[in-house]
Design an enzyme around this catalytic site. Structure first.
Site, PDB file in Angstrom:
ATOM      1  N   THR A  87       0.869  -1.174   0.000  1.00 12.95           N
ATOM      2  CA  THR A  87       0.000   0.000   0.000  1.00 12.95           C
ATOM      3  C   THR A  87       0.907   1.226   0.000  1.00 12.95           C
ATOM      4  OG1 THR A  87      -1.643  -1.187   1.306  1.00 12.95           O
ATOM      5  CG2 THR A  87      -1.855   1.216   1.195  1.00 12.95           C
ATOM      6  N   LYS A 162      -7.943   1.466  -3.166  1.00 17.92           N
ATOM      7  CA  LYS A 162      -7.638   1.023  -1.794  1.00 17.92           C
ATOM      8  C   LYS A 162      -7.826   2.170  -0.791  1.00 17.92           C
ATOM      9  CE  LYS A 162      -5.179  -1.070   1.596  1.00 17.92           C
ATOM     10  NZ  LYS A 162      -5.380  -2.336   2.226  1.00 17.92           N
ATOM     11  N   LYS A 237      -2.034   4.921   8.633  1.00 14.78           N
ATOM     12  CA  LYS A 237      -1.230   5.007   7.410  1.00 14.78           C
ATOM     13  C   LYS A 237      -2.132   5.250   6.195  1.00 14.78           C
ATOM     14  CE  LYS A 237       1.425   2.279   4.121  1.00 14.78           C
ATOM     15  NZ  LYS A 237       2.045   1.015   3.734  1.00 14.78           N
TER      16      LYS A 237
HETATM   17  P1  NAD Z   1       6.078  -5.691   7.284  1.00 12.10           P
HETATM   18  O1  NAD Z   1       6.775  -4.532   7.893  1.00 12.10           O
HETATM   19  O2  NAD Z   1       5.793  -6.898   8.111  1.00 12.10           O
HETATM   20  O3  NAD Z   1       6.895  -6.192   5.975  1.00 12.10           O
HETATM   21  C1  NAD Z   1       7.631  -5.364   5.128  1.00 12.10           C
HETATM   22  C2  NAD Z   1       8.939  -6.081   4.831  1.00 12.10           C
HETATM   23  O4  NAD Z   1       9.695  -5.332   3.879  1.00 12.10           O
HETATM   24  C3  NAD Z   1       9.837  -6.248   6.072  1.00 12.10           C
HETATM   25  O5  NAD Z   1      10.138  -7.617   6.268  1.00 12.10           O
HETATM   26  C4  NAD Z   1      11.070  -5.420   5.734  1.00 12.10           C
HETATM   27  O6  NAD Z   1      12.294  -5.977   6.265  1.00 12.10           O
HETATM   28  C5  NAD Z   1      11.053  -5.466   4.217  1.00 12.10           C
HETATM   29  N1  NAD Z   1      11.825  -4.393   3.591  1.00 12.10           N
HETATM   30  C6  NAD Z   1      11.889  -3.080   3.940  1.00 12.10           C
HETATM   31  N2  NAD Z   1      12.700  -2.399   3.107  1.00 12.10           N
HETATM   32  C7  NAD Z   1      13.160  -3.302   2.199  1.00 12.10           C
HETATM   33  C8  NAD Z   1      14.031  -3.230   1.090  1.00 12.10           C
HETATM   34  N3  NAD Z   1      14.603  -2.062   0.739  1.00 12.10           N
HETATM   35  N4  NAD Z   1      14.300  -4.357   0.388  1.00 12.10           N
HETATM   36  C9  NAD Z   1      13.737  -5.542   0.746  1.00 12.10           C
HETATM   37  N5  NAD Z   1      12.911  -5.692   1.797  1.00 12.10           N
HETATM   38  C10 NAD Z   1      12.613  -4.580   2.512  1.00 12.10           C
HETATM   39  O7  NAD Z   1       4.731  -5.125   6.662  1.00 12.10           O
HETATM   40  P2  NAD Z   1       3.446  -5.958   6.181  1.00 12.10           P
HETATM   41  O8  NAD Z   1       2.442  -5.982   7.282  1.00 12.10           O
HETATM   42  O9  NAD Z   1       3.896  -7.217   5.540  1.00 12.10           O
HETATM   43  O10 NAD Z   1       2.844  -4.941   5.085  1.00 12.10           O
HETATM   44  C11 NAD Z   1       3.434  -4.834   3.792  1.00 12.10           C
HETATM   45  C12 NAD Z   1       2.581  -3.890   2.968  1.00 12.10           C
HETATM   46  O11 NAD Z   1       1.246  -4.407   2.890  1.00 12.10           O
HETATM   47  C13 NAD Z   1       2.459  -2.474   3.539  1.00 12.10           C
HETATM   48  O12 NAD Z   1       2.510  -1.564   2.478  1.00 12.10           O
HETATM   49  C14 NAD Z   1       1.111  -2.488   4.242  1.00 12.10           C
HETATM   50  O13 NAD Z   1       0.537  -1.211   4.304  1.00 12.10           O
HETATM   51  C15 NAD Z   1       0.326  -3.413   3.330  1.00 12.10           C
HETATM   52  N6  NAD Z   1      -0.803  -4.097   3.992  1.00 12.10           N
HETATM   53  C16 NAD Z   1      -0.646  -4.695   5.200  1.00 12.10           C
HETATM   54  C17 NAD Z   1      -1.730  -5.336   5.795  1.00 12.10           C
HETATM   55  C18 NAD Z   1      -1.582  -6.013   7.134  1.00 12.10           C
HETATM   56  O14 NAD Z   1      -2.614  -6.399   7.713  1.00 12.10           O
HETATM   57  N7  NAD Z   1      -0.380  -6.215   7.655  1.00 12.10           N
HETATM   58  C19 NAD Z   1      -2.984  -5.348   5.155  1.00 12.10           C
HETATM   59  C20 NAD Z   1      -3.110  -4.754   3.891  1.00 12.10           C
HETATM   60  C21 NAD Z   1      -2.007  -4.119   3.334  1.00 12.10           C
END
Ligand code: NAD
Length: 290
Positions: A87, A162, A237
């Site tokens: 997102t 979204k 967010k």
């Molecule tokens: P998270 O923080 O658990 O995962 C993100 C991952 O990206 C981490 O493991 C981090 O180490 C990695 N990362 C960061 N910078 C990086 C880079 N330069 N290269 C490679 N890896 C890198 O977050 P999440 O909960 O998995 O969410 C991911 C996305 O999905 C976000 O944009 C969030 O808004 C969206 N989202 C999350 C949910 C939820 O319920 N968690 C629901 C819908 C959407």
């Protein structure tokens, strides 16, 4: 399919696991060094992208997406598709898609709803922006990771869908919680409130499917001490992204702006961090008019 997967966090790891279980060849990379069983581990994002037909990114925000895209686009095979499921802000999604097109690559913005449970179960909903051709390439992957993929138009439109959806969600959750708090103070039982509103014109997903009052309606995070679910900070967010987009598009969104203020106070100054976004109900309960 040969797939690169970058960002193996709470959402990315189970999504990658489902692709592997379906027989796809996944090479993963995460700066935190996280791995997924059955995936080859790359030493960099560029290495994960090299030779892949589709590169999936699941990253925290638009700035990180732009950095990762700058690194991987030159490494991607001609005709490959960058499928961003994070997102992020609409502008970043469109900027990345433009860079991909200039490099002869496909790009889709495909943010999800369904949360960690949906990612694990393969029941996410994808809201997708980008070309028909790229959508057709990614469709079999959407079918594995999700239950529905809606093609919303050109690049950025997935993110637009979204944040508009989640702006409605934030506003209706607040409205539902403040109405419950008022009903309590007027001596109405929560059961009566639910029975009336869930079958009257005040009904919404927040009331009917995710009722913020414990013990009323279907099971929801309220019945589990407001453990997320959908965390208040993730709602914050998304509301921030919708206001950023509204500003850029000169759209008047007073309710979205107020919802952002309330969730910001809840998360940053009160006890909202780490709680479900429906924990706005005990917040309102504890307050009076000032
Ligand atoms: P998270 O923080 O658990 O995962 C993100 C991952 O990206 C981490 O493991 C981090 O180490 C990695 N990362 C960061 N910078 C990086 C880079 N330069 N290269 C490679 N890896 C890198 O977050 P999440 O909960 O998995 O969410 C991911 C996305 O999905 C976000 O944009 C969030 O808004 C969206 N989202 C999350 C949910 C939820 O319920 N968690 C629901 C819908 C959407």
């Amino acid at each position: 399919m040969k797939i690169g997967f970058i960002g193996l966090g709470n959402m990315g790891a189970p999504m990658a696991a489902n692709l592997i279980a379906a027989g796809h060849e996944v090479t993963g990379f995460d700066v935190a060094g996280v791995t997924v069983p059955g995936a080859a581990q790359a030493g960099s994002a560029a290495e994960a992208a090299t030779g892949a037909e589709v590169v999936i990114t699941m990253l925290p925000n638009g700035a990180i997406l732009r950095d990762v895209a700058a690194e991987i686009l030159p490494a991607m095979a001609p005709g490959a598709v960058l499928l961003d499921c994070s997102t992020v802000d609409v502008e970043s999604a469109r900027a990345v898609a433009e860079r991909a097109a200039a490099a002869g690559l496909g790009a889709l913005d495909a943010p999800v709803s369904g949360g960690i449970g949906g990612a694990a179960a393969g029941t996410l909903t994808f809201m997708v922006g980008g070309s028909e051709e790229a959508f057709a390439t990614a469709k079999p992957l959407f079918d594995i990771m999700g239950q529905k993929a809606v093609h919303c138009g050109p690049s950025g439109n997935g993110q637009a869908a979204k944040i508009c959806n989640n702006m409605i969600l934030g506003v209706t959750m607040i409205a539902t919680c403040e109405a419950f708090a008022l009903a309590d103070k007027l001596g109405l039982s929560r059961e009566a409130m639910f029975d009336v509103v869930s079958t009257s014109s005040g009904y919404s997903w927040s009331m009917n499917a995710y009722c913020p009052a414990p013990g009323v309606g279907p099971q929801s995070p309220a019945d589990n001490g407001y453990k997320p679910g959908f965390a208040a900070e993730l709602m914050l967010k998304d509301l921030g992204l919708s206001q950023q987009a509204a500003e850029a598009a000169d759209a008047d969104t007073p309710m979205g702006a107020r919802a952002l203020e309330l969730y910001r106070a809840f998360v940053e100054d009160e006890d909202g961090r780490g709680r479900d976004f429906s924990a706005m109900l005990p917040r309102f309960e504890a307050r009076g008019r000032d």
